[in-house]
Design an enzyme around this catalytic site. Structure first.
Site, PDB file in Angstrom:
ATOM      1  N   LYS A   1       0.820  -1.216   0.000  1.00 40.91           N
ATOM      2  CA  LYS A   1       0.000   0.000   0.000  1.00 40.91           C
ATOM      3  C   LYS A   1       0.861   1.278   0.000  1.00 40.91           C
ATOM      4  O   LYS A   1       2.066   1.223   0.275  1.00 40.91           O
ATOM      5  CB  LYS A   1      -0.930  -0.039   1.228  1.00 40.91           C
ATOM      6  CG  LYS A   1      -1.960  -1.177   1.169  1.00 40.91           C
ATOM      7  CD  LYS A   1      -2.928  -1.102   2.351  1.00 40.91           C
ATOM      8  CE  LYS A   1      -3.996  -2.186   2.277  1.00 40.91           C
ATOM      9  NZ  LYS A   1      -4.995  -2.046   3.376  1.00 40.91           N
TER      10      LYS A   1
ATOM     11  N   PHE B   1     -15.406   3.511   7.126  1.00 42.66           N
ATOM     12  CA  PHE B   1     -14.050   3.901   6.731  1.00 42.66           C
ATOM     13  C   PHE B   1     -13.856   3.954   5.218  1.00 42.66           C
ATOM     14  O   PHE B   1     -12.755   4.214   4.740  1.00 42.66           O
ATOM     15  CB  PHE B   1     -13.019   2.950   7.355  1.00 42.66           C
ATOM     16  CG  PHE B   1     -13.221   1.490   7.020  1.00 42.66           C
ATOM     17  CD1 PHE B   1     -12.750   0.945   5.837  1.00 42.66           C
ATOM     18  CD2 PHE B   1     -13.903   0.659   7.905  1.00 42.66           C
ATOM     19  CE1 PHE B   1     -12.949  -0.390   5.520  1.00 42.66           C
ATOM     20  CE2 PHE B   1     -14.110  -0.685   7.599  1.00 42.66           C
ATOM     21  CZ  PHE B   1     -13.632  -1.205   6.410  1.00 42.66           C
TER      22      PHE B   1
ATOM     23  N   THR C   1      -5.748  -7.117  10.737  1.00 42.78           N
ATOM     24  CA  THR C   1      -6.084  -5.892  10.006  1.00 42.78           C
ATOM     25  C   THR C   1      -5.606  -4.641  10.742  1.00 42.78           C
ATOM     26  O   THR C   1      -5.041  -3.729  10.141  1.00 42.78           O
ATOM     27  CB  THR C   1      -7.610  -5.808   9.796  1.00 42.78           C
ATOM     28  OG1 THR C   1      -8.034  -6.953   9.059  1.00 42.78           O
ATOM     29  CG2 THR C   1      -7.998  -4.544   9.043  1.00 42.78           C
TER      30      THR C   1
ATOM     31  N   HIS D   1      -2.230  -5.430   1.387  1.00 41.29           N
ATOM     32  CA  HIS D   1      -3.512  -6.089   1.130  1.00 41.29           C
ATOM     33  C   HIS D   1      -3.226  -7.503   0.655  1.00 41.29           C
ATOM     34  O   HIS D   1      -2.262  -7.730  -0.066  1.00 41.29           O
ATOM     35  CB  HIS D   1      -4.283  -5.350   0.021  1.00 41.29           C
ATOM     36  CG  HIS D   1      -5.452  -6.146  -0.496  1.00 41.29           C
ATOM     37  ND1 HIS D   1      -6.692  -6.094   0.092  1.00 41.29           N
ATOM     38  CD2 HIS D   1      -5.544  -7.056  -1.508  1.00 41.29           C
ATOM     39  CE1 HIS D   1      -7.511  -6.925  -0.555  1.00 41.29           C
ATOM     40  NE2 HIS D   1      -6.839  -7.518  -1.525  1.00 41.29           N
TER      41      HIS D   1
HETATM   42  N1  UDP Z   1      -9.774  -0.514   7.418  1.00 38.25           N
HETATM   43  C1  UDP Z   1      -9.878   0.635   8.194  1.00 38.25           C
HETATM   44  N2  UDP Z   1     -10.636   0.612   9.342  1.00 38.25           N
HETATM   45  C2  UDP Z   1     -11.308  -0.512   9.735  1.00 38.25           C
HETATM   46  C3  UDP Z   1     -11.202  -1.666   8.950  1.00 38.25           C
HETATM   47  C4  UDP Z   1     -10.427  -1.641   7.794  1.00 38.25           C
HETATM   48  O1  UDP Z   1      -9.279   1.651   7.866  1.00 38.25           O
HETATM   49  O2  UDP Z   1     -11.989  -0.467  10.764  1.00 38.25           O
HETATM   50  C5  UDP Z   1      -8.971  -0.482   6.164  1.00 38.25           C
HETATM   51  C6  UDP Z   1      -7.634  -1.209   6.286  1.00 38.25           C
HETATM   52  O3  UDP Z   1      -6.680  -0.532   5.454  1.00 38.25           O
HETATM   53  C7  UDP Z   1      -7.958  -2.580   5.712  1.00 38.25           C
HETATM   54  C8  UDP Z   1      -8.941  -2.218   4.597  1.00 38.25           C
HETATM   55  O4  UDP Z   1      -9.710  -1.136   5.129  1.00 38.25           O
HETATM   56  O5  UDP Z   1      -6.804  -3.265   5.231  1.00 38.25           O
HETATM   57  C9  UDP Z   1      -9.850  -3.334   4.163  1.00 38.25           C
HETATM   58  O6  UDP Z   1     -10.490  -3.864   5.314  1.00 38.25           O
HETATM   59  P1  UDP Z   1     -10.622  -5.441   5.555  1.00 38.25           P
HETATM   60  O7  UDP Z   1     -11.601  -5.649   6.646  1.00 38.25           O
HETATM   61  O8  UDP Z   1     -10.887  -6.128   4.252  1.00 38.25           O
HETATM   62  O9  UDP Z   1      -9.179  -5.843   6.120  1.00 38.25           O
HETATM   63  P2  UDP Z   1      -8.004  -6.731   5.494  1.00 38.25           P
HETATM   64  O10 UDP Z   1      -8.645  -7.809   4.652  1.00 38.25           O
HETATM   65  O11 UDP Z   1      -7.146  -5.791   4.684  1.00 38.25           O
HETATM   66  O12 UDP Z   1      -7.261  -7.284   6.678  1.00 38.25           O
HETATM   67 MG    MG Z   2     -10.041  -7.615   3.100  1.00 43.37          MG
END
Ligand code: UDP
Ligand code: MG
Length: 147
Positions: A11, A59, A93, A121
């Site tokens: 990222k 978000f 995450t 990601h």
């Molecule tokens: N994200 C955030 N706040 C949250 C959850 C997610 O800013 O409460 C962002 C974070 O960059 C994350 C992305 O949104 O990687 C996608 O979220 P996801 O739940 O898919 O998490 P990931 O699969 O990346 O672990």
């Molecule tokens: Mg995800």
């Protein structure tokens, strides 16, 4: 074990912090191979498309803005159980929850960093990996070792 492909994005936070090589070395270190790679900058529309599943989340706006804020490195990673194993290497995450030994744990800047800025990601299922790989790469750009 099944050979799989997964979509990784390093990222904008990690690119800006000069972590491309270190993150990729860790990926290679668990036996995953980079079989496609491109550095690019998504515009807002592309970022909205990529993260469409999160459209209703609080978000979403911040996430789109962040992902379009600078270049990323998109990679297709290939190897045994690549999807699950890359998720494990990434860690939780929220960087504050990510354990030592994970990318999000080891490369976070400080414990209370915003969860937006979590380095990488990785696709979370076989179906999403297929869709996400197609989002960035044509078949001719993917140099699979398992053909
Ligand atoms: N994200 C955030 N706040 C949250 C959850 C997610 O800013 O409460 C962002 C974070 O960059 C994350 C992305 O949104 O990687 C996608 O979220 P996801 O739940 O898919 O998490 P990931 O699969 O990346 O672990
Ligand atoms: Mg995800």
């Amino acid at each position: 074990m099944a050979t799989e492909q997964t979509l990784s994005m390093i990222k904008p936070d990690a690119v800006a912090r000069n972590l491309l090589g270190r993150v990729t070395a860790r990926t290679e270190g668990i036996g995953l191979q980079v079989v496609a790679a491109r550095m690019l900058r998504m515009d807002r529309t592309r970022a909205e498309q990529f993260y469409a599943v999160h459209q209703q989340r609080s978000f979403f706006e911040e996430l789109v803005k962040f992902m379009a804020s600078g270049p990323i490195l998109a990679q297709v990673l290939e190897g045994d159980e690549a999807i699950q194993r890359y998720r494990e290497l990434m860690g939780a995450t929220f960087p504050c929850d990510a354990e030592e030994g994970t990318l999000r744990g080891d490369f976070r800047e400080h414990k209370d960093v915003d969860p937006l800025y979590n380095i990488v990601h990785g696709s979370d299922s076989l179906e999403n990996a297929r869709v996400e790989i197609e989002f960035f790469f044509s078949p001719a750009e993917i140099h699979s070792r398992s053909d």
